[in-house]
Design an enzyme around this catalytic site. Structure first.
Site, PDB file in Angstrom:
ATOM      1  N   PRO A 276      -5.837   1.242  75.318  1.00  0.00           N
ATOM      2  CG  PRO A 276      -6.219   3.557  75.446  1.00  0.00           C
ATOM      3  CD  PRO A 276      -6.612   2.331  74.678  1.00  0.00           C
ATOM      4  N   GLY A 277      -4.335   1.121  78.529  1.00  0.00           N
ATOM      5  CA  GLY A 277      -4.593   0.958  79.964  1.00  0.00           C
ATOM      6  C   GLY A 277      -3.716   1.934  80.723  1.00  0.00           C
ATOM      7  CE1 TYR A 318       5.327  -7.098  85.705  1.00  0.00           C
ATOM      8  CE2 TYR A 318       4.439  -5.122  86.733  1.00  0.00           C
ATOM      9  CZ  TYR A 318       4.249  -6.316  86.062  1.00  0.00           C
ATOM     10  OH  TYR A 318       2.978  -6.697  85.746  1.00  0.00           O
ATOM     11  CB  CYS A 345       6.982 -11.221 107.140  1.00  0.00           C
ATOM     12  SG  CYS A 345       6.435 -10.350 108.597  1.00  0.00           S
TER      13      CYS A 345
HETATM   14  C1  LIG Z   1      -2.979  -5.409  79.260  1.00  0.00           C
HETATM   15  C2  LIG Z   1      -3.628  -5.274  77.955  1.00  0.00           C
HETATM   16  C3  LIG Z   1      -3.858  -4.002  77.403  1.00  0.00           C
HETATM   17  C4  LIG Z   1      -3.421  -2.714  78.068  1.00  0.00           C
HETATM   18  O1  LIG Z   1      -2.044  -2.559  78.065  1.00  0.00           O
HETATM   19  P1  LIG Z   1      -1.375  -1.195  78.587  1.00  0.00           P
HETATM   20  O2  LIG Z   1       0.069  -1.443  78.424  1.00  0.00           O
HETATM   21  O3  LIG Z   1      -1.777  -1.026  80.000  1.00  0.00           O
HETATM   22  O4  LIG Z   1      -1.859  -0.098  77.712  1.00  0.00           O
HETATM   23  C5  LIG Z   1      -4.522  -3.933  76.196  1.00  0.00           C
HETATM   24  N1  LIG Z   1      -4.933  -5.061  75.556  1.00  0.00           N
HETATM   25  C6  LIG Z   1      -4.721  -6.289  76.046  1.00  0.00           C
HETATM   26  C7  LIG Z   1      -5.198  -7.467  75.297  1.00  0.00           C
HETATM   27  C8  LIG Z   1      -4.062  -6.445  77.264  1.00  0.00           C
HETATM   28  O5  LIG Z   1      -3.855  -7.673  77.745  1.00  0.00           O
END
Ligand SMILES: *Cc1c(COP(=O)(O)O)cnc(C)c1O
Length: 416
Positions: A276-277, A318, A345
């Site tokens: 998770p990110g 986005y 700009c």
């Molecule tokens: C970007 C990425 C993530 C994280 O994705 P989220 O949508 O931010 O949770 C996890 N694994 C890989 C390989 C990614 O490229």
């Protein structure tokens, strides 16, 4: 999951810290993160696995600031990286190298060597030529490389096309249809341990269904690979869980998602991994900025602030929505409909468009909410703008964890 932002006596706070206090010392624009909001989400993931063997690997690309990496490392997180630079950051922050997974379609030989030397957990490979290269480099260094192939399960995700990754037409992963042949041919590579399967199908997913569909495809693949004699020990389902950027938007609960994942996997002797990110850090962060001017062009009202697309690119890139909150709430002032724009700009430099929002005036502070993920990391020096400061808050305490860049920083390494 509780929100770290709240109004107290009409002043916006993150945890127990008033945002105007931070602005006085740290200046604006400035990213501010709640440590407890991040930890709370990390623990939601970690706990939901129960006694299922697992590892939560925070995806560094969402926000790679050292203080956040250190916070998560201390909590027991592993890390998902997509470059040698991200590995350097994880190690600098005290992260455990043996719980680092390396994803990405274009790993260079230098990056692979660096990761082999540091003995990370595994490589998630996205092409046969990459498997070949990792094997050759591992042989030269006298190392073994644990690898998983990143599978492209051809699952549709209904997210923004720029952040959807799990369809055959995308550059990511290896088509699930031909992947068994890839594992077979990779048997010839003596320095690879083919122990995993992985995928990552997209980002900002507001339903966990596509993730669970991908999981089913991967579990069936694990069975087929095991039948062929591959000792598959782990399955990594990637990241992707979304967050509610817009009022009224519903995101899947972390613990429900993980519980559903575990119930499908059962006692197969697999270690489950997730990356998770966004769902760990987005809601924990804001971008604090100050209103510089107000103006009107024809029918359009503009609020010009001191943060711009170089600080927060998501709205321009986005068409992403971020709530704009006044730091001092004053209902007597009423609301306006305006574009919130920065000093860069470019017509594409906006933070919000045609937004119904508080009637803020020059000198007022505003917070751009849910900016903790893909915020600072995407910032640039466009228009020779120094990058923002970063602040980490925990309870009543807070500290600057990244100094604002200076003009000297802007020209570091350059010659005339
Ligand atoms: C970007 C990425 C993530 C994280 O994705 P989220 O949508 O931010 O949770 C996890 N694994 C890989 C390989 C990614 O490229």
């Amino acid at each position: 999951m509780e929100n770290p932002l709240s109004y107290r006596d009409n002043v916006l706070h993150i945890e127990e810290v008033a945002l105007d206090t931070v602005a006085r010392r740290a200046g604006t624009p400035c990213y501010i993160y709640s440590a407890n909001a991040i930890l709370c989400r990390f623990r939601a993931y970690d706990k939901a696995f129960g006694d299922q063997a697992h590892k939560v690997c925070y995806s560094v690309k969402a926000n790679g600031s050292l203080s956040l990496l250190a916070l998560l490392a201390t909590a027991g997180s592993g890390f998902d990286i997509v470059s040698g630079g991200e590995l350097f950051r994880v190690l600098r922050a005290g992260g455990d190298r043996s719980s680092v997974v390396f994803s990405g379609v274009g790993k260079t030989a230098e990056e692979i060597e660096y990761a082999l030397e540091r003995e990370i957990h595994s490589f998630h490979c996205e092409s046969e030529s990459e498997l070949f290269l990792i094997d050759a480099l591992a042989a030269r260094l006298g190392k073994r490389a644990r690898v998983a192939v990143r599978i492209n399960p051809d699952v549709d995700t209904a997210t923004h096309p720029y952040i959807s990754t799990g369809l055959r037409q995308h550059k990511f992963g290896i088509d699930i249809a031909g992947v068994e042949g890839v594992y077979e041919r990779a048997r010839a590579h003596r320095n690879l341990d083919l122990e995993g399967v992985s995928c990552h199908i997209g980002s900002q997913l507001l339903s966990s269904e596509p993730l669970l569909e991908a999981l089913d495809h991967l579990l069936a693949l694990v069975e087929r690979l095991r039948a062929k004699g591959f000792p598959i020990r782990y399955l990594d389902l990637g990241g992707g869980l979304g967050v509610p950027y817009k009022p009224g938007e519903q995101a899947p609960s972390i613990s429900d998602y993980i519980a559903r994942m575990c119930s499908r996997v059962g006692g197969r002797g697999l270690t489950l991994m997730v990356e998770p990110g966004r769902s760990l850090v987005a809601e924990a962060g804001i971008l604090l900025c100050r209103v510089l001017y107000r103006k009107r062009n024809g029918d359009k009202e503009f609020v010009i602030v001191d943060a711009a697309m170089n600080d927060l690119l998501r709205p321009s890139l986005y068409a992403a929505h971020h709530e704009i909150l006044p730091v001092r709430r004053d209902d007597r002032r009423g609301t306006i409909q305006a574009d919130v724009v920065g000093p860069v700009c470019e017509t594409g430099d906006f933070l919000a468009r045609d937004r119904q929002m508080a009637n803020v005036l020059p000198g007022d502070l505003v917070a751009i909410a849910m900016a903790g993920a893909y915020g600072f990391v995407l910032s640039s020096n466009y228009n020779a703008r120094p990058r923002a400061a970063e602040v980490l808050v925990a309870g009543k305490g807070w500290r600057i964890v990244r100094q604002r860049e200076s003009y000297e920083d802007l020209v570091r390494g350059e010659v005339v």
